[in-house]
Design an enzyme around this catalytic site. Structure first.
Site, short mmCIF file in Angstrom:
data_model
loop_
_atom_site.label_atom_id
_atom_site.label_comp_id
_atom_site.label_asym_id
_atom_site.label_seq_id
_atom_site.Cartn_x
_atom_site.Cartn_y
_atom_site.Cartn_z
N TYR A 36 -2.28 -0.09 10.19
CA TYR A 36 -2.43 -0.59 8.82
C TYR A 36 -1.14 -0.37 8.04
O TYR A 36 -0.64 -1.28 7.36
CB TYR A 36 -3.59 0.12 8.13
CG TYR A 36 -3.67 -0.12 6.65
CD1 TYR A 36 -4.22 -1.30 6.15
CD2 TYR A 36 -3.21 0.83 5.73
CE1 TYR A 36 -4.30 -1.53 4.78
CE2 TYR A 36 -3.29 0.60 4.36
CZ TYR A 36 -3.84 -0.58 3.90
OH TYR A 36 -3.91 -0.80 2.54
N SER B 272 0.84 -1.20 0.00
CA SER B 272 0.00 0.00 0.00
C SER B 272 0.87 1.24 0.00
O SER B 272 2.02 1.21 0.46
CB SER B 272 -0.90 0.01 1.24
OG SER B 272 -1.56 1.25 1.38
#
Length: 264
Positions: free
Chosen positions: A154, A141
């Site tokens: 995250y 990501s």
């Protein structure tokens, strides 16, 4: 690698980018084992595919090692071999600071994003190495290479996936195994809703969503990481821009993303 007639395992195949990966791979003539914890979503993907008989569905919690080991055997029974693994499944966190998020949610994020990916890699790698040509793609990501406020857990999980994949690339150098890490920016999916945040992509500021990748385009680019044997691929204008900016000035990049989040 040409994906036609290859057996491709895709995690997170019940919706969003995972669903588009499954559908696009099928359109290219691949055989696909679609994996997800969401049985209803997987069956919807199968229906959307026209009940394509080259697709199999596998209800699996990738965070549970025993389930992943059983998954391997199921895929081999169904397809006889495994040529490609795309680790796409993942969840984000509620937009909370590190000291505000509960341990249960932290464990869930780490278990799915990191341990789930690691389980898939460790269990499936021996089978992939048996093939004359094989490929493994992990999805990291944009939040895995620079900090997004309220997404620190995250981001940490996705940073670990990035480094894990780069380590795998080094370990597999000179073998039949291609290894890619894909680093997406924003994608117009309902990952926020599906991660129990209670937010739909439609609720996000329209000015922001127009810059997001569509799931279909993201899937196309991810598959190209397999086809072109890419080491690392940034996808999305935001990911590419922030990669450059973060290299030049980490502090400026952090301030910029904070400002964007406050506006939206």
């Amino acid at each position: 690698m040409e994906v036609k007639n290859k057996v491709v395992v895709v995690t997170g195949g019940a919706n969003g980018v995972g669903r588009e990966l499954v559908l696009t791979l099928l359109s290219k003539g691949a055989k696909v084992a679609a994996v997800d914890i969401d049985e209803i979503g997987l069956r919807e993907t199968f229906t959307i595919s026209g009940k394509n008989q080259k697709m199999s569905i596998h209800i699996t919690d990738i965070a549970e090692l025993e389930q992943v080991e059983a998954l391997l055997q199921d895929v081999l029974v169904e397809h006889g071999q495994i040529d490609v693994l795309i680790n796409n499944a993942g969840i984000i966190q509620p937009f909370l600071n590190v000291d505000e998020i509960g341990k249960e949610k932290i464990d869930q994020i780490i278990n799915v994003n990191l341990h789930g990916t690691l389980n898939m890699v460790r269990v499936f790698l021996p089978e992939l190495k048996k093939r004359p040509e094989a490929h493994l793609t992990n999805i990291s990501s944009m939040g895995g290479f620079f900090p997004v406020p309220g997404q620190s857990i995250y981001g940490a999980s996705k940073a670990a996936v990035k480094l894990l994949t780069e380590g795998l690339y080094a370990e597999m150098a000179g073998t039949n195994m291609g290894v890619s890490v894909v680093i997406p920016g924003g994608i117009a999916t309902n990952i926020m809703k599906n991660s129990d945040l209670g937010i739909n992509v439609e609720d996000v500021n329209v000015k922001t969503t127009k810059f997001l990748l569509t799931p279909k385009e993201a899937a196309r680019l991810i598959i190209s990481s397999v086809e072109k044997n890419k080491f690392r691929m940034f996808i999305g204008k935001d990911a590419k821009l922030m990669n450059v900016l973060y290299k030049v000035s980490p502090k400026l990049a952090i301030k910029l993303i904070g400002k964007v989040l406050r506006v939206n």
